[in-house]
Write an enzyme that holds these catalytic residues in place. Sequence first.
Site, short mmCIF file in Angstrom:
data_model
loop_
_atom_site.label_atom_id
_atom_site.label_comp_id
_atom_site.label_asym_id
_atom_site.label_seq_id
_atom_site.Cartn_x
_atom_site.Cartn_y
_atom_site.Cartn_z
N LEU A 24 0.84 -1.20 0.00
CA LEU A 24 0.00 0.00 0.00
C LEU A 24 0.87 1.25 0.00
CD1 LEU A 24 -2.52 -1.01 2.82
CD2 LEU A 24 -2.90 -1.12 0.34
N ASP A 66 2.48 -6.04 2.76
CA ASP A 66 2.99 -5.07 3.75
C ASP A 66 3.50 -5.73 5.03
OD1 ASP A 66 2.45 -2.21 2.78
OD2 ASP A 66 0.56 -3.21 2.31
N GLU A 71 5.32 -3.46 13.01
CA GLU A 71 4.91 -2.58 14.12
C GLU A 71 3.39 -2.41 14.19
OE1 GLU A 71 5.34 1.83 13.60
OE2 GLU A 71 6.11 1.73 15.62
N ASP A 72 2.76 -2.42 13.03
CA ASP A 72 1.32 -2.11 13.00
C ASP A 72 0.46 -3.22 13.57
OD1 ASP A 72 1.56 0.46 11.89
OD2 ASP A 72 2.01 -0.45 9.94
N ARG A 91 -4.31 -5.83 5.31
CA ARG A 91 -3.24 -6.12 6.27
C ARG A 91 -3.70 -7.01 7.42
NH1 ARG A 91 0.80 -1.64 7.78
NH2 ARG A 91 1.77 -3.60 8.39
N ARG A 137 -6.26 5.31 9.81
CA ARG A 137 -6.19 3.87 10.07
C ARG A 137 -6.73 3.46 11.44
NH1 ARG A 137 -2.20 1.34 6.80
NH2 ARG A 137 -2.52 2.16 4.71
N HIS A 165 0.51 7.89 9.83
CA HIS A 165 0.34 7.52 11.24
C HIS A 165 0.84 8.64 12.17
CE1 HIS A 165 0.74 3.10 9.84
NE2 HIS A 165 -0.50 3.26 10.25
N CYS A 257 8.43 1.32 11.97
CA CYS A 257 7.40 0.39 11.49
C CYS A 257 7.92 -1.01 11.23
CB CYS A 257 6.75 0.94 10.23
SG CYS A 257 7.91 1.24 8.93
#
Length: 263
Positions: A24, A66, A71-72, A91, A137, A165, A257
């Site tokens: 993305l 991704d 981290e996400d 994701r 997000r 972010h 990230c």
Amino acid sequence: MSTMQIEHVMALVRSVPGSFARSLCLRPAPVPIDVGLARRQHERYVAALAGQVEVLALPADEDSPDCCFIEDTAVVIGDRALVTHPGAPSRRGETAATLATLRSLGLRCAVMAPQATLDGGDVLVCDRFIFVGMSGRTSEGALREVGAAFPGHEVVPVPVAAGLHLKSAITRVTDRHFLVEDSPNGRRIFGAVSGAIRAALPIWVAEPHGANALRVGERILHLAGRPRLAESLAPLGLEPVPLDMSELEKADGGLTCLSILLL
Ligand code: CIR
């Protein structure tokens, strides 16, 4: 010299998949992603971490372009973890591997309810405060989920008006110093953070994406090719590790990230 205590002992990372070229991005880059170069840049990042902490690498998932942005997928504080429900539907398959790994390490894992969304890139933990970026997000429902997962902490919502972010625009590099994007968005964000942490000192960063740096041990990993950023970091007395992340940046990635740091 910084007095910030960084006691992380382990970093989780996840390899760059062959499908990374389909990751993305907010704006497609004029030159397509070179996946081979992205992998070499990722390897140098991992090598920079490895000098400070043990690194546990999860294999890439080709169905999740991704997935290297691990981290996400979780927020970890001490022995507790909150596995997220990422904001981007593509994701959501990334979280299962993170959950299995965190459980195998003995962490107490909560899993977010699918009614709310949260990306770890929107979470900045500073002592007893957990700042949560209200980006595209992350939904308001995430505030309750974060509060329930980490009792004893105060959850502070922070408006994120631009960028991907919260941590695209602010990261903490010492006990008092924060790198902050020099923009109206960055100034509003720092206003919210310094409202809670009175001793916070901003280091304004005008160079693109430069505010996203990663403090690990006595090192600070930062984006290469930002001379004014490098100059601002020098007085902190840390070991600067400039990293060229051109291909990861094309997918809106930075330094934080690509890992989850564990105590
Ligand atoms: C995404 O749009 O989700 C990825 N291409 C980039 C995620 C970067 N994550 C982060 O900064 N925490």
